[in-house]
Design a protein around this motif. Structure first.
Motif, PDB file in Angstrom:
ATOM      1  N   VAL A 249       7.642  -6.055   4.838  1.00  0.00           N
ATOM      2  CA  VAL A 249       7.517  -5.316   5.883  1.00  0.00           C
ATOM      3  C   VAL A 249       8.505  -5.407   6.810  1.00  0.00           C
ATOM      4  CG1 VAL A 249       5.747  -4.603   7.811  1.00  0.00           C
ATOM      5  CG2 VAL A 249       5.231  -5.056   5.493  1.00  0.00           C
ATOM      6  N   LEU A 250       8.765  -6.878   7.403  1.00  0.00           N
ATOM      7  CA  LEU A 250       9.747  -7.110   8.319  1.00  0.00           C
ATOM      8  C   LEU A 250      11.092  -6.517   8.264  1.00  0.00           C
ATOM      9  CD1 LEU A 250       9.705  -9.024  10.846  1.00  0.00           C
ATOM     10  CD2 LEU A 250      10.516 -10.641   9.527  1.00  0.00           C
ATOM     11  N   ALA A 251      11.541  -6.284   6.696  1.00  0.00           N
ATOM     12  CA  ALA A 251      12.637  -5.755   6.537  1.00  0.00           C
ATOM     13  C   ALA A 251      12.798  -4.277   6.800  1.00  0.00           C
ATOM     14  CB  ALA A 251      13.021  -6.058   4.931  1.00  0.00           C
ATOM     15  N   VAL A 252      11.684  -3.708   6.913  1.00  0.00           N
ATOM     16  CA  VAL A 252      11.992  -2.100   6.936  1.00  0.00           C
ATOM     17  C   VAL A 252      12.001  -2.038   8.479  1.00  0.00           C
ATOM     18  CG1 VAL A 252      10.485  -0.103   6.803  1.00  0.00           C
ATOM     19  CG2 VAL A 252      10.321  -2.028   4.997  1.00  0.00           C
ATOM     20  N   PRO A 253      13.078  -1.224   8.851  1.00  0.00           N
ATOM     21  CA  PRO A 253      13.110  -0.805  10.193  1.00  0.00           C
ATOM     22  C   PRO A 253      12.260   0.026  10.855  1.00  0.00           C
ATOM     23  CG  PRO A 253      15.261  -0.084   8.936  1.00  0.00           C
ATOM     24  CD  PRO A 253      13.855  -0.422   7.903  1.00  0.00           C
ATOM     25  N   HIS A 254      12.302   0.216  12.108  1.00  0.00           N
ATOM     26  CA  HIS A 254      10.895   0.897  12.828  1.00  0.00           C
ATOM     27  C   HIS A 254      10.967   2.383  12.379  1.00  0.00           C
ATOM     28  CE1 HIS A 254      12.062  -2.630  15.516  1.00  0.00           C
ATOM     29  NE2 HIS A 254      10.836  -2.112  16.302  1.00  0.00           N
ATOM     30  N   PHE A 255      11.861   3.175  12.309  1.00  0.00           N
ATOM     31  CA  PHE A 255      11.880   4.441  12.184  1.00  0.00           C
ATOM     32  C   PHE A 255      11.538   4.752  10.816  1.00  0.00           C
ATOM     33  CE2 PHE A 255      16.153   3.564  11.044  1.00  0.00           C
ATOM     34  CZ  PHE A 255      16.523   4.317   9.839  1.00  0.00           C
ATOM     35  N   VAL A 256      11.882   4.010   9.791  1.00  0.00           N
ATOM     36  CA  VAL A 256      11.487   4.113   8.439  1.00  0.00           C
ATOM     37  C   VAL A 256      10.023   3.794   8.253  1.00  0.00           C
ATOM     38  CG1 VAL A 256      11.635   3.456   5.855  1.00  0.00           C
ATOM     39  CG2 VAL A 256      13.592   3.474   7.401  1.00  0.00           C
ATOM     40  N   LEU A 257       9.454   3.016   8.730  1.00  0.00           N
ATOM     41  CA  LEU A 257       7.916   2.679   8.821  1.00  0.00           C
ATOM     42  C   LEU A 257       7.152   3.985   9.711  1.00  0.00           C
ATOM     43  CD1 LEU A 257       7.460  -1.269   9.938  1.00  0.00           C
ATOM     44  CD2 LEU A 257       6.667  -0.055   7.960  1.00  0.00           C
ATOM     45  N   GLY A 258       7.731   4.369  10.682  1.00  0.00           N
ATOM     46  CA  GLY A 258       7.156   5.374  11.317  1.00  0.00           C
ATOM     47  C   GLY A 258       7.072   6.824  10.462  1.00  0.00           C
ATOM     48  N   ILE A 259       8.392   6.955   9.649  1.00  0.00           N
ATOM     49  CA  ILE A 259       8.209   8.182   8.702  1.00  0.00           C
ATOM     50  C   ILE A 259       7.202   8.055   7.584  1.00  0.00           C
ATOM     51  CG2 ILE A 259       9.689   9.366   7.151  1.00  0.00           C
ATOM     52  CD1 ILE A 259      11.960   8.632   9.227  1.00  0.00           C
ATOM     53  N   VAL A 260       7.170   6.818   7.013  1.00  0.00           N
ATOM     54  CA  VAL A 260       6.356   6.743   5.980  1.00  0.00           C
ATOM     55  C   VAL A 260       4.802   6.803   6.414  1.00  0.00           C
ATOM     56  CG1 VAL A 260       5.405   4.946   4.492  1.00  0.00           C
ATOM     57  CG2 VAL A 260       7.958   4.945   4.828  1.00  0.00           C
ATOM     58  N   LEU A 261       4.647   6.289   7.515  1.00  0.00           N
ATOM     59  CA  LEU A 261       3.104   6.500   8.207  1.00  0.00           C
ATOM     60  C   LEU A 261       2.769   7.923   8.353  1.00  0.00           C
ATOM     61  CD1 LEU A 261       2.868   3.445  10.321  1.00  0.00           C
ATOM     62  CD2 LEU A 261       1.740   3.788   8.140  1.00  0.00           C
ATOM     63  N   ILE A 262       3.960   8.484   8.999  1.00  0.00           N
ATOM     64  CA  ILE A 262       3.693  10.039   9.181  1.00  0.00           C
ATOM     65  C   ILE A 262       3.444  10.941   8.134  1.00  0.00           C
ATOM     66  CG2 ILE A 262       4.686  12.306   9.986  1.00  0.00           C
ATOM     67  CD1 ILE A 262       6.325  10.465  12.101  1.00  0.00           C
ATOM     68  N   LEU A 263       4.230  10.415   6.977  1.00  0.00           N
ATOM     69  CA  LEU A 263       4.172  11.033   5.568  1.00  0.00           C
ATOM     70  C   LEU A 263       2.779  10.861   5.035  1.00  0.00           C
ATOM     71  CD1 LEU A 263       5.618  12.820   3.493  1.00  0.00           C
ATOM     72  CD2 LEU A 263       6.541  10.732   2.556  1.00  0.00           C
ATOM     73  N   LEU A 264       2.323   9.511   5.248  1.00  0.00           N
ATOM     74  CA  LEU A 264       1.206   9.167   4.429  1.00  0.00           C
ATOM     75  C   LEU A 264      -0.317   9.729   5.364  1.00  0.00           C
ATOM     76  CD1 LEU A 264      -0.540   7.395   2.228  1.00  0.00           C
ATOM     77  CD2 LEU A 264      -0.214   5.584   3.625  1.00  0.00           C
ATOM     78  N   LEU A 265      -0.241   9.435   6.479  1.00  0.00           N
ATOM     79  CA  LEU A 265      -1.496   9.577   7.363  1.00  0.00           C
ATOM     80  C   LEU A 265      -1.706  10.851   7.991  1.00  0.00           C
ATOM     81  CD1 LEU A 265      -1.801   5.820   9.004  1.00  0.00           C
ATOM     82  CD2 LEU A 265      -3.033   6.862   7.018  1.00  0.00           C
ATOM     83  N   ALA A 266      -0.569  11.458   8.268  1.00  0.00           N
ATOM     84  CA  ALA A 266      -0.295  12.933   9.080  1.00  0.00           C
ATOM     85  C   ALA A 266      -0.164  13.998   8.259  1.00  0.00           C
ATOM     86  CB  ALA A 266       0.601  12.799  10.014  1.00  0.00           C
ATOM     87  N   VAL A 267       0.633  13.792   7.097  1.00  0.00           N
ATOM     88  CA  VAL A 267       0.980  14.925   6.218  1.00  0.00           C
ATOM     89  C   VAL A 267       0.135  15.061   5.167  1.00  0.00           C
ATOM     90  CG1 VAL A 267       2.987  15.956   4.989  1.00  0.00           C
ATOM     91  CG2 VAL A 267       3.549  14.983   6.797  1.00  0.00           C
ATOM     92  N   TRP A 268      -0.072  13.925   4.297  1.00  0.00           N
ATOM     93  CA  TRP A 268      -0.800  13.768   2.910  1.00  0.00           C
ATOM     94  C   TRP A 268      -2.456  13.824   3.179  1.00  0.00           C
ATOM     95  CZ3 TRP A 268       2.489   9.836   0.006  1.00  0.00           C
ATOM     96  CH2 TRP A 268       3.701  10.397  -0.440  1.00  0.00           C
ATOM     97  N   LEU A 269      -2.779  12.823   4.184  1.00  0.00           N
ATOM     98  CA  LEU A 269      -4.105  12.543   4.309  1.00  0.00           C
ATOM     99  C   LEU A 269      -4.582  13.394   5.586  1.00  0.00           C
ATOM    100  CD1 LEU A 269      -4.517   8.852   3.712  1.00  0.00           C
ATOM    101  CD2 LEU A 269      -4.958  10.554   2.166  1.00  0.00           C
ATOM    102  N   ARG A 270      -3.877  13.866   6.538  1.00  0.00           N
ATOM    103  CA  ARG A 270      -4.026  14.786   7.443  1.00  0.00           C
ATOM    104  C   ARG A 270      -5.172  14.127   8.456  1.00  0.00           C
ATOM    105  NH1 ARG A 270      -3.616  21.059   5.464  1.00  0.00           N
ATOM    106  NH2 ARG A 270      -1.605  20.781   4.614  1.00  0.00           N
ATOM    107  N   TRP A 271      -5.078  12.704   8.752  1.00  0.00           N
ATOM    108  CA  TRP A 271      -6.126  12.126   9.425  1.00  0.00           C
ATOM    109  C   TRP A 271      -5.956  12.271  10.835  1.00  0.00           C
ATOM    110  CZ3 TRP A 271      -6.929   7.124   6.085  1.00  0.00           C
ATOM    111  CH2 TRP A 271      -7.501   7.309   4.888  1.00  0.00           C
ATOM    112  N   LEU A 272      -4.452  12.069  11.064  1.00  0.00           N
ATOM    113  CA  LEU A 272      -3.849  11.714  12.409  1.00  0.00           C
ATOM    114  C   LEU A 272      -2.782  12.757  13.026  1.00  0.00           C
ATOM    115  CD1 LEU A 272      -3.601   7.950  12.478  1.00  0.00           C
ATOM    116  CD2 LEU A 272      -5.358   9.124  13.560  1.00  0.00           C
ATOM    117  N   PRO A 273      -2.595  13.483  13.974  1.00  0.00           N
ATOM    118  CA  PRO A 273      -1.290  14.053  14.210  1.00  0.00           C
ATOM    119  C   PRO A 273      -0.092  13.333  14.131  1.00  0.00           C
ATOM    120  CG  PRO A 273      -2.404  13.266  16.381  1.00  0.00           C
ATOM    121  CD  PRO A 273      -3.520  12.798  15.095  1.00  0.00           C
ATOM    122  N   ALA A 274       0.996  14.143  13.767  1.00  0.00           N
ATOM    123  CA  ALA A 274       2.065  13.321  13.315  1.00  0.00           C
ATOM    124  C   ALA A 274       2.937  13.092  14.735  1.00  0.00           C
ATOM    125  CB  ALA A 274       3.023  14.432  12.620  1.00  0.00           C
ATOM    126  N   SER A 275       2.963  13.873  15.754  1.00  0.00           N
ATOM    127  CA  SER A 275       3.675  13.612  16.923  1.00  0.00           C
ATOM    128  C   SER A 275       2.892  14.446  18.363  1.00  0.00           C
ATOM    129  CB  SER A 275       4.985  14.179  16.998  1.00  0.00           C
ATOM    130  OG  SER A 275       4.905  15.620  16.778  1.00  0.00           O
TER     131      SER A 275
END
Length: 318
Positions: free
Chosen positions: A142-168
């Motif tokens: 996890v430490l090797a992954v940059p901030h923006f990559v983690l953010g994009i992955v979480l947006i894709l997973l929790l906002a786009v696919w699962l639609r649990w949270l707003p993307a922005s």
């Protein structure tokens, strides 16, 4: 008591020196930027007379040392100047954006500690075992992954696919408390996942070392349970490195908020700084950088105070 007062005065003197150096460096670096600020404000086709008038209004026609001392004197009086772009006072702009950044950083720290404390204790307790290797390997990954990559992955997973949270976007707490919490979960979690592996590794190492100390052996000989030993005898002396890094990490957190606030469209201090840089709003950049530096050094002074709470030997000068 006199020694403690002397030490506090010495630390405050160091902090003032740091703030002065940061101010000089920021002012000097902004002065080295290419281009003419007055020309940037007026736009293409500006006449020399108009450029000269704007330079005089902004004080750009004065020598650099004179401008710096004037700005520093105003800053010491609480006046950080006005934005060249919007006319808004820098102090007001910071005060408007500060609650968003504070909420983001506090939530990220809380989430990071909620992840790091139990996993770090467990990994340190099982030093060298399968659990330790699994937790440590995951932390490094996890430490090797940059901030923006983690953010994009979480947006894709929790906002786009699962639609649990707003993307922005951001919802003010006074407008909609639930909406505010939902809008801050993704950015806070992204920032927490960057900080948690560092805390986890430090705590794991210190816990493993503390468990080999004599007072822990004595506690085990008394028949205390492992979890009681971990929580009451091991966690506190193993927290010094963690507290140190948490204080130092304020600067890292602020750097992370610049990326996270831009990625998630949060109206915080980090985004304010980016907007000021993009528009060459030098007065805003200087004010925000000085505020961030002051916050950083004050937090480190607070960390020194927390040391005395964690270790009584420091209170008695030993």
């Amino acid at each position: 008591m006199p020694t403690r007062i002397s030490n506090l005065a010495q630390r405050i003197g160091h902090l003032v020196a740091v703030l002065l150096l940061v101010s000089v460096a920021t002012f000097g670096m902004l002065e080295l930027l290419p281009g003419n600020l007055a020309y940037s404000i007026l736009g293409e086709g500006a006449q020399p007379e108009a450029i000269a008038r704007v330079e005089k209004e902004l004080g750009l026609d004065r020598p650099l040392p004179e401008r710096f001392l004037g700005w520093l004197g105003n800053a010491l009086a609480g006046d950080l100047g006005k934005s060249y772009a919007t006319g808004e006072t820098v102090s007001h702009a910071i005060a408007q954006r500060l609650p968003v950044s504070l909420q983001l950083m506090i939530a990220a720290q809380i989430l990071a500690l909620l992840l790091a404390l139990p996993l770090g204790l467990w990994a340190g307790y099982r030093e060298g075992g399968t659990i330790d290797r699994l937790i440590s390997g995951s932390a490094f990954g996890v430490l090797a992954v940059p901030h923006f990559v983690l953010g994009i992955v979480l947006i894709l997973l929790l906002a786009v696919w699962l639609r649990w949270l707003p993307a922005s976007g951001f919802v003010a707490f006074e407008t909609d408390p639930i909406g505010n919490i939902r809008s801050m979960i993704l950015p806070s979690l992204t920032l927490a996942l960057v900080e948690a592996p560092v805390y986890l590794r430090l705590l794991r190492s210190d816990v493993a070392s503390t468990l080999r100390e004599e007072f822990v052996v004595v506690a085990r000989a008394k028949g205390l349970s492992d979890w009681r030993i971990l929580l009451t005898h091991t966690l506190r002396p193993s927290s010094f490195s963690l507290v140190t890094v948490m204080g130092i990490n304020i600067g890292h957190l602020i750097g992370g908020t610049v990326i996270i606030e831009t990625l998630f469209a949060l109206p915080g201090i980090g985004r304010l700084l980016i907007e000021a840089i993009n528009t060459r709003d030098l007065m805003m950049v200087q004010g925000v950088v000085l505020f961030i530096a002051a916050a950083f050094v004050l937090v480190n002074l607070l960390v020194d105070t927390i040391y005395a709470v964690l270790d009584p030997r420091l209170r008695h000068g030993r």
